[in-house]
Enzyme design. Structure first.
Site, PDB file in Angstrom:
ATOM      1  N   HIS A 114      45.161  36.208  38.135  1.00 14.43           N
ATOM      2  CA  HIS A 114      44.641  37.369  37.421  1.00 14.43           C
ATOM      3  C   HIS A 114      44.916  38.665  38.186  1.00 14.43           C
ATOM      4  O   HIS A 114      44.448  39.732  37.801  1.00 14.43           O
ATOM      5  CB  HIS A 114      43.128  37.163  37.225  1.00 14.43           C
ATOM      6  CG  HIS A 114      42.504  38.092  36.237  1.00 14.43           C
ATOM      7  ND1 HIS A 114      41.488  38.970  36.579  1.00 14.43           N
ATOM      8  CD2 HIS A 114      42.731  38.292  34.916  1.00 14.43           C
ATOM      9  CE1 HIS A 114      41.124  39.661  35.517  1.00 14.43           C
ATOM     10  NE2 HIS A 114      41.855  39.279  34.497  1.00 14.43           N
ATOM     11  N   LYS A 124      46.660  42.022  39.854  1.00 20.62           N
ATOM     12  CA  LYS A 124      47.535  43.118  39.423  1.00 20.62           C
ATOM     13  C   LYS A 124      47.955  43.875  40.671  1.00 20.62           C
ATOM     14  O   LYS A 124      47.229  44.751  41.164  1.00 20.62           O
ATOM     15  CB  LYS A 124      46.830  44.068  38.455  1.00 20.62           C
ATOM     16  CG  LYS A 124      46.497  43.463  37.089  1.00 20.62           C
ATOM     17  CD  LYS A 124      45.136  42.849  37.041  1.00 20.62           C
ATOM     18  CE  LYS A 124      44.817  42.375  35.629  1.00 20.62           C
ATOM     19  NZ  LYS A 124      43.577  41.580  35.590  1.00 20.62           N
ATOM     20  N   ASP A 146      58.741  49.438  48.413  1.00 20.28           N
ATOM     21  CA  ASP A 146      59.281  49.727  49.755  1.00 20.28           C
ATOM     22  C   ASP A 146      58.273  49.499  50.867  1.00 20.28           C
ATOM     23  O   ASP A 146      58.460  49.988  51.988  1.00 20.28           O
ATOM     24  CB  ASP A 146      59.795  51.170  49.822  1.00 20.28           C
ATOM     25  CG  ASP A 146      61.098  51.363  49.044  1.00 20.28           C
ATOM     26  OD1 ASP A 146      61.717  50.339  48.677  1.00 20.28           O
ATOM     27  OD2 ASP A 146      61.488  52.520  48.808  1.00 20.28           O
ATOM     28  N   HIS A 192      37.437  48.453  30.885  1.00 17.36           N
ATOM     29  CA  HIS A 192      38.046  47.292  31.540  1.00 17.36           C
ATOM     30  C   HIS A 192      38.043  47.437  33.054  1.00 17.36           C
ATOM     31  O   HIS A 192      38.567  46.598  33.772  1.00 17.36           O
ATOM     32  CB  HIS A 192      39.474  47.118  31.020  1.00 17.36           C
ATOM     33  CG  HIS A 192      40.112  45.817  31.389  1.00 17.36           C
ATOM     34  ND1 HIS A 192      41.111  45.715  32.341  1.00 17.36           N
ATOM     35  CD2 HIS A 192      39.905  44.558  30.938  1.00 17.36           C
ATOM     36  CE1 HIS A 192      41.491  44.462  32.448  1.00 17.36           C
ATOM     37  NE2 HIS A 192      40.783  43.731  31.624  1.00 17.36           N
ATOM     38  N   LYS A 204      37.063  47.461  36.976  1.00 15.86           N
ATOM     39  CA  LYS A 204      36.327  46.538  37.844  1.00 15.86           C
ATOM     40  C   LYS A 204      36.149  47.244  39.191  1.00 15.86           C
ATOM     41  O   LYS A 204      37.071  47.296  40.004  1.00 15.86           O
ATOM     42  CB  LYS A 204      37.084  45.228  38.043  1.00 15.86           C
ATOM     43  CG  LYS A 204      37.539  44.562  36.718  1.00 15.86           C
ATOM     44  CD  LYS A 204      39.036  44.547  36.661  1.00 15.86           C
ATOM     45  CE  LYS A 204      39.658  43.907  35.451  1.00 15.86           C
ATOM     46  NZ  LYS A 204      38.972  43.161  34.522  1.00 15.86           N
ATOM     47  N   ASP A 206      26.443  53.577  48.579  1.00 19.01           N
ATOM     48  CA  ASP A 206      25.961  54.425  49.677  1.00 19.01           C
ATOM     49  C   ASP A 206      26.942  55.502  50.127  1.00 19.01           C
ATOM     50  O   ASP A 206      26.938  55.910  51.306  1.00 19.01           O
ATOM     51  CB  ASP A 206      25.571  53.556  50.876  1.00 19.01           C
ATOM     52  CG  ASP A 206      24.330  52.721  50.612  1.00 19.01           C
ATOM     53  OD1 ASP A 206      23.673  52.947  49.582  1.00 19.01           O
ATOM     54  OD2 ASP A 206      24.027  51.839  51.430  1.00 19.01           O
TER      55      ASP A 206
END
Length: 480
Positions: free
Chosen positions: A213, A215, A220, A397, A399, A404
């Site tokens: 899952h 991404k 370089d 979508h 996440k 703090d």
């Protein structure tokens, strides 16, 4: 005895044997009970679903993760040198946790940009691809063959034709709807393309439940991307008349080494080729005028978790951060189906006087997930957690977690059982006040477009049959 009776007896034996298999796997009691109920009360389909999605293959040696880690440790330690690395004492325990669990090293000298839409992410990515001179690494759950996917594949092909090394990993299940011709075209043009854990018979049941899952994109070894956006047009424009709200990080500096390591481990997984050349780990030159924007105090640590690992590293990190918070913890997630450990930590924090806020989309992209999360959100509200439902005619979508004004994280990990326990996930943890405050402002800006759950009495006090449906879906939440 009729043949129908014989079939019934055989089926009952299969059901009993399957339930015994579930029990003897010694997984979490909630997950054991959920599977036992599905197997017993959903004839035939329950058994088939368990064979496809429930069998625990964590102990199987699909690949030697220990060998991979040792190989990548050697290659990275040989090349990576950090001068003047000072780790923030307030978060030393979190960083040590990740180092001890998965050898995820912290890196200083970084510049972090927070991208909050596809309209920011895609142009930045295309610009960086155009400037690549050595290699481009792409690790995506979904690489769609739509207008955006074709645009990006054309850009990658153009660089491959210029002699740049281009490697692409896509998840086989995430790209089930993508025709093989899309990836074959890239292969023909010189791009190395591999599917992650291809799902084919007879190993279908063993692999379909464990998906990559992540991404990740590395260019370089100097620019890295990580977050929640896949390479598909809907991550820019949205779908079904709704927009899309997501978060991606663009990182320059030493922290790219840890994103690179995550990619190279996955590449070894799919291709059995170890890439350990120094060029994949170029350390930033702080005397270079083009790199003066790097902040030596911005410490970045990219962490991966996988079903092959003995412990769910990212979930452990979330629990440690939540329990260590002094003032606040803000979380965005498209799905809220928390494990017992994470939910207990959130409740403990709010009881201790910490301002805990959880933001989810008011309407998700799957009714079963939405109904499964409703009772969790209601319980969170009753525990004192401030629950916000994002409602800007967009699907949230993103996440992320920020705490703090000093620590934040963004990546591919949802607050649900699947992300914490079954998927191959990746998150970058950033220990820097300025970046944390920027992430906090992103959350607060989104909060202006959100509806507090407390303002929706029908969600707080649903009718009997609605509550019954929500409770039933909650029983199945460990399987989602």
């Amino acid at each position: 005895m009729t043949w129908q009776t014989v079939l019934f007896i055989i089926y009952q034996i299969i059901v009993i044997a399957t339930i015994i298999h579930v029990v003897m796997d010694n997984r979490q009691p909630s997950k054991t009970m959920a599977w036992a109920m599905v197997i017993y009360f959903v004839p035939v389909v329950g058994v088939v679903a368990y064979l496809f999605f429930g069998i625990n293959t964590r102990r199987e040696r699909m690949v030697s993760s220990r060998s991979m880690d040792q190989l990548t440790k050697r290659s990275m330690l040989e090349f990576v040198e950090q001068h003047g690395l000072q780790l923030p004492e307030a978060h030393r325990s979190v960083m040590d946790l990740f180092v001890n669990q998965s050898f995820s090293l912290p890196f200083n000298n970084n510049k972090v940009e927070i991208l909050t839409s596809g309209y920011e992410f895609v142009p930045a990515l295309l610009r960086d691809i155009a400037q690549a001179t050595n290699h481009i690494h792409v690790d995506m759950y979904i690489f769609e063959d739509d207008a955006l996917g074709l645009l990006l594949s054309d850009a990658l092909i153009a660089k491959a034709q210029q002699g740049v090394e281009v490697r692409v990993i896509y998840d086989d299940v995430g790209c089930w709807g993508v025709k093989n011709a899309f990836f074959e075209r890239m292969r023909v043009e010189g791009i190395e393309v591999e599917g992650f854990l291809p799902v084919r018979f007879p190993t279908f049941a063993r692999k379909v439940n464990y998906r990559n899952h992540r991404k990740l994109i590395v260019i370089d070894g100097r620019v890295g991307y990580i977050g929640g956006m896949n390479l598909a047009l809907r991550y820019v424009k949205g779908r079904h008349g709704r927009g899309w709200r997501d978060t991606m990080l663009r990182i320059e500096g030493g922290g790219v080494c840890s994103i690179q390591r995550a990619f190279l481990i996955d590449w070894y997984f799919v291709d059995r080729t170890l890439l350990s050349d120094r060029k994949y780990y170029p350390m930033p030159n702080t005397t270079d005028p083009s790199q003066v924007a790097l902040n030596p105090d911005t410490v970045v640590q990219t962490v991966t978790s996988a079903p092959l690992a003995p412990y769910p590293e990212i979930m452990q990190g979330y629990v440690r951060i939540i329990l260590g918070a002094k003032r606040y913890v803000y979380i965005q997630t498209p799905y809220f189906l928390p494990t017992d450990a994470v939910f207990f930590a959130l409740k403990t924090a709010v009881t201790s006087g910490v301002d805990v806020r959880v933001m989810v989309p008011r309407k998700t992209d799957g009714w079963f997930v939405e109904w499964g999360s409703r009772s969790y959100l209601r319980e969170a509200h009753e525990a004192g957690i401030h629950v916000l439902l994002y409602d800007d005619n967009k699907f949230l979508h993103a996440k992320m977690l920020v705490s703090d004004d000093s620590l934040c994280t963004c990546g591919s990990t949802n607050i649900d059982f699947r992300s914490f326990e079954n998927n191959f996930e990746s998150n970058t943890f950033i220990y820097d006040k300025e970046v944390a405050q920027q992430m906090k402002q992103v959350f607060l800006h989104d909060a202006e477009k959100a509806v507090p759950l407390a303002n929706l009495p029908k969600r707080i006090h649903p009718r009997f049959f609605l509550r019954l449906g929500e409770s039933f879906m909650r029983l199945l939440s460990p399987l989602m």
